[in-house]
Design a protein around this motif. Structure first.
Motif, short mmCIF file in Angstrom:
data_model
loop_
_atom_site.label_atom_id
_atom_site.label_comp_id
_atom_site.label_asym_id
_atom_site.label_seq_id
_atom_site.Cartn_x
_atom_site.Cartn_y
_atom_site.Cartn_z
N ARG A 61 13.07 -7.16 9.04
CA ARG A 61 12.93 -7.25 10.49
C ARG A 61 12.15 -6.06 11.05
NH1 ARG A 61 14.60 -3.83 14.03
NH2 ARG A 61 16.59 -3.65 12.95
N GLY A 104 7.46 -6.36 2.19
CA GLY A 104 8.01 -5.08 2.64
C GLY A 104 8.96 -5.24 3.82
N TRP A 128 -2.04 4.93 7.50
CA TRP A 128 -3.47 5.06 7.20
C TRP A 128 -4.16 3.79 7.66
CZ3 TRP A 128 0.21 5.82 3.21
CH2 TRP A 128 0.69 4.63 2.67
N ALA A 132 0.88 -1.17 0.00
CA ALA A 132 0.00 0.00 0.00
C ALA A 132 0.92 1.22 0.00
CB ALA A 132 -0.90 -0.01 1.22
N GLY A 164 8.53 4.28 9.07
CA GLY A 164 9.68 3.57 9.60
C GLY A 164 9.28 2.61 10.70
N GLU A 165 8.15 2.85 11.30
CA GLU A 165 7.67 1.97 12.37
C GLU A 165 6.31 1.40 12.06
OE1 GLU A 165 7.88 4.09 16.04
OE2 GLU A 165 10.08 4.17 15.97
N THR A 198 9.68 -4.46 9.55
CA THR A 198 8.25 -4.70 9.30
C THR A 198 7.72 -5.74 10.28
OG1 THR A 198 8.37 -3.99 7.01
CG2 THR A 198 6.63 -5.59 7.54
N GLY A 208 10.40 -0.96 3.01
CA GLY A 208 11.10 -0.27 1.95
C GLY A 208 12.37 -0.98 1.51
N ILE A 252 13.21 -4.07 1.77
CA ILE A 252 12.97 -5.39 1.18
C ILE A 252 12.33 -5.26 -0.21
CG2 ILE A 252 11.69 -7.58 1.53
CD1 ILE A 252 14.33 -6.88 3.38
N TYR A 253 11.47 -4.25 -0.40
CA TYR A 253 10.96 -4.00 -1.75
C TYR A 253 12.12 -3.61 -2.68
CZ TYR A 253 6.16 -3.73 0.17
OH TYR A 253 4.96 -3.99 0.78
N LEU A 278 15.16 -4.41 -2.51
CA LEU A 278 15.99 -5.59 -2.76
C LEU A 278 15.31 -6.58 -3.72
CD1 LEU A 278 18.65 -6.66 -1.40
CD2 LEU A 278 17.15 -7.97 0.12
N SER A 337 18.69 -14.88 6.05
CA SER A 337 19.84 -13.98 6.02
C SER A 337 20.00 -13.28 4.67
CB SER A 337 21.12 -14.75 6.36
OG SER A 337 21.25 -15.82 5.46
N MET A 388 13.72 -11.22 7.25
CA MET A 388 15.12 -11.00 6.84
C MET A 388 15.82 -10.11 7.85
SD MET A 388 14.95 -10.70 2.72
CE MET A 388 16.64 -10.20 2.74
N THR A 389 16.98 -10.57 8.30
CA THR A 389 17.82 -9.80 9.21
C THR A 389 19.26 -10.22 9.00
OG1 THR A 389 18.34 -9.39 11.55
CG2 THR A 389 17.32 -11.51 11.06
N ARG A 390 20.17 -9.29 9.29
CA ARG A 390 21.60 -9.64 9.23
C ARG A 390 22.09 -10.16 10.57
NH1 ARG A 390 21.13 -4.84 6.15
NH2 ARG A 390 21.57 -5.24 3.94
N ILE A 416 5.42 4.50 2.14
CA ILE A 416 4.68 3.31 2.61
C ILE A 416 4.59 3.23 4.12
CG2 ILE A 416 5.21 1.92 0.57
CD1 ILE A 416 7.32 0.45 2.42
N1 LIG Z 1 2.44 0.13 3.22
C1 LIG Z 1 2.89 -1.10 3.08
O1 LIG Z 1 2.42 -1.88 2.25
C2 LIG Z 1 4.00 -1.57 3.98
C3 LIG Z 1 4.42 -2.90 3.93
C4 LIG Z 1 5.45 -3.31 4.79
C5 LIG Z 1 6.04 -2.38 5.63
N2 LIG Z 1 5.61 -1.11 5.64
C6 LIG Z 1 6.25 -0.09 6.50
O2 LIG Z 1 7.63 0.00 6.12
C7 LIG Z 1 8.37 0.45 7.24
C8 LIG Z 1 9.56 -0.47 7.42
O3 LIG Z 1 10.37 -0.44 6.25
P1 LIG Z 1 11.97 -0.28 6.35
O4 LIG Z 1 12.51 -0.08 4.98
O5 LIG Z 1 12.28 0.76 7.39
O6 LIG Z 1 12.44 -1.68 6.96
P2 LIG Z 1 12.21 -3.20 6.47
O7 LIG Z 1 12.50 -3.30 5.01
O8 LIG Z 1 10.93 -3.70 6.99
O9 LIG Z 1 13.35 -3.96 7.32
C9 LIG Z 1 14.69 -3.56 7.21
C10 LIG Z 1 15.55 -4.62 7.88
O10 LIG Z 1 15.59 -5.79 7.08
C11 LIG Z 1 16.86 -6.42 7.23
N3 LIG Z 1 17.51 -6.45 5.92
C12 LIG Z 1 17.52 -5.52 4.95
N4 LIG Z 1 18.25 -5.91 3.90
C13 LIG Z 1 18.74 -7.13 4.21
C14 LIG Z 1 19.57 -8.06 3.52
N5 LIG Z 1 20.06 -7.79 2.29
N6 LIG Z 1 19.88 -9.22 4.13
C15 LIG Z 1 19.39 -9.52 5.36
N7 LIG Z 1 18.59 -8.67 6.07
C16 LIG Z 1 18.27 -7.50 5.48
C17 LIG Z 1 17.64 -5.58 8.23
O11 LIG Z 1 17.36 -6.11 9.52
P3 LIG Z 1 18.40 -6.04 10.76
O12 LIG Z 1 18.52 -4.57 11.07
O13 LIG Z 1 17.75 -6.83 11.85
O14 LIG Z 1 19.69 -6.66 10.26
C18 LIG Z 1 17.00 -4.21 8.07
O15 LIG Z 1 17.17 -3.35 9.18
C19 LIG Z 1 7.40 0.45 8.43
O16 LIG Z 1 6.91 1.78 8.62
C20 LIG Z 1 6.26 -0.44 7.96
O17 LIG Z 1 5.03 -0.12 8.58
C21 LIG Z 1 4.60 -0.69 4.84
#
Ligand SMILES: NC(=O)c1ccc[n+]([C@@H]2O[C@H](COP(=O)([O-])OP(=O)(O)OC[C@H]3O[C@@H](n4cnc5c(N)ncnc54)[C@H](OP(=O)(O)O)[C@@H]3O)[C@@H](O)[C@H]2O)c1
Length: 178
Positions: free
Chosen positions: A47, A107, A25, A10, A20-21, A49, A109, A111-112, A114, A80, A65-67, A17
């Motif tokens: 991690r 998701g 909406w 979304a 960060g936490e 999300t 951000g 993970i999308y 990537l 990993s 996914m987490t490192r 999107i």
């Molecule tokens: N609107 C939507 O559809 C939607 C969907 C999903 C999420 N969201 C929102 O998106 C936000 C979170 O997004 P974000 O970008 O901040 O974080 P994220 O993509 O959810 O998570 C990032 C974490 O993923 C891990 N990671 C990233 N790349 C990696 C890799 N190559 N290999 C292994 N692990 C990897 C790391 O974890 P570690 O730090 O533990 O190593 C990194 O800190 C939140 O606000 C959530 O509500 C929205």
């Protein structure tokens, strides 16, 4: 088994999107749609999300996914890398024996960013808001994608207008036609 990777997202009109936490909406119809689209599938998520959801979603595998090699959480499967996440999703799908072959890129951000290049389908909810937030969905290269359906949902009360859009990768369409 031939599997497909489907991004479900979304996104606001400025591609934001989340803050960060959390989500920015509340769209009750979208929650239902996401449940329908993802039931029975592995969800590949970052991690952060996972932290924002805080629990496994029933009927689906939460592949996180987490490192951090020490990371664990009840109901989550740690991965990993994206390849590791897909391999663990495949193992989970095989255990289910349902014939399901979709993995959901869930998701956020990072993970999308990537995984989008490996997706076959994008199921997008586009929300008519432009909030601030660091987490964004990447630009879609429309030479690679084709919009195949769109359903408009008008604003109602607190719920902003939004639309459900399905994109398919162009070469996926060609391979279906052939
Ligand atoms: N609107 C939507 O559809 C939607 C969907 C999903 C999420 N969201 C929102 O998106 C936000 C979170 O997004 P974000 O970008 O901040 O974080 P994220 O993509 O959810 O998570 C990032 C974490 O993923 C891990 N990671 C990233 N790349 C990696 C890799 N190559 N290999 C292994 N692990 C990897 C790391 O974890 P570690 O730090 O533990 O190593 C990194 O800190 C939140 O606000 C959530 O509500 C929205």
């Amino acid at each position: 088994m031939t599997t497909k990777l489907v991004a479900v997202v979304a996104m606001a009109s400025n591609r934001v999107i989340g803050d960060g936490e959390d989500l920015l909406w509340h769209l009750p119809g979208d929650l239902k749609r996401v449940k329908q689209l993802t039931m029975g599938c592995p969800l590949i998520m970052g991690r952060k999300t996972w932290d924002s959801i805080g629990r496994p979603l029933p009927g689906r595998a939460s592949i996180v996914m987490t490192r951090d090699e020490q990371w664990q959480a009840q109901g989550a499967i740690r991965a990993s890398s994206l390849d590791d996440a897909i391999a663990k999703g495949n193992a989970w799908l095989e255990e289910q024996q349902t014939g399901e072959n979709r993995h959901i890129l869930f998701g956020g951000g990072q993970i999308y960013e990537l995984g989008l290049a490996r997706c076959d389908v994008i199921e997008m909810t586009e929300v008519d808001l432009a909030p601030d937030g660091p987490a964004k969905f990447p630009e879609i290269d429309m030479t690679q994608w084709r919009e195949v359906s769109q359903e408009e949902v008008p604003a109602s009360g607190e719920v902003p207008s939004h639309r459900f859009i399905r994109y398919e990768r162009v070469n996926l369409l060609i391979s279906l036609i052939r």
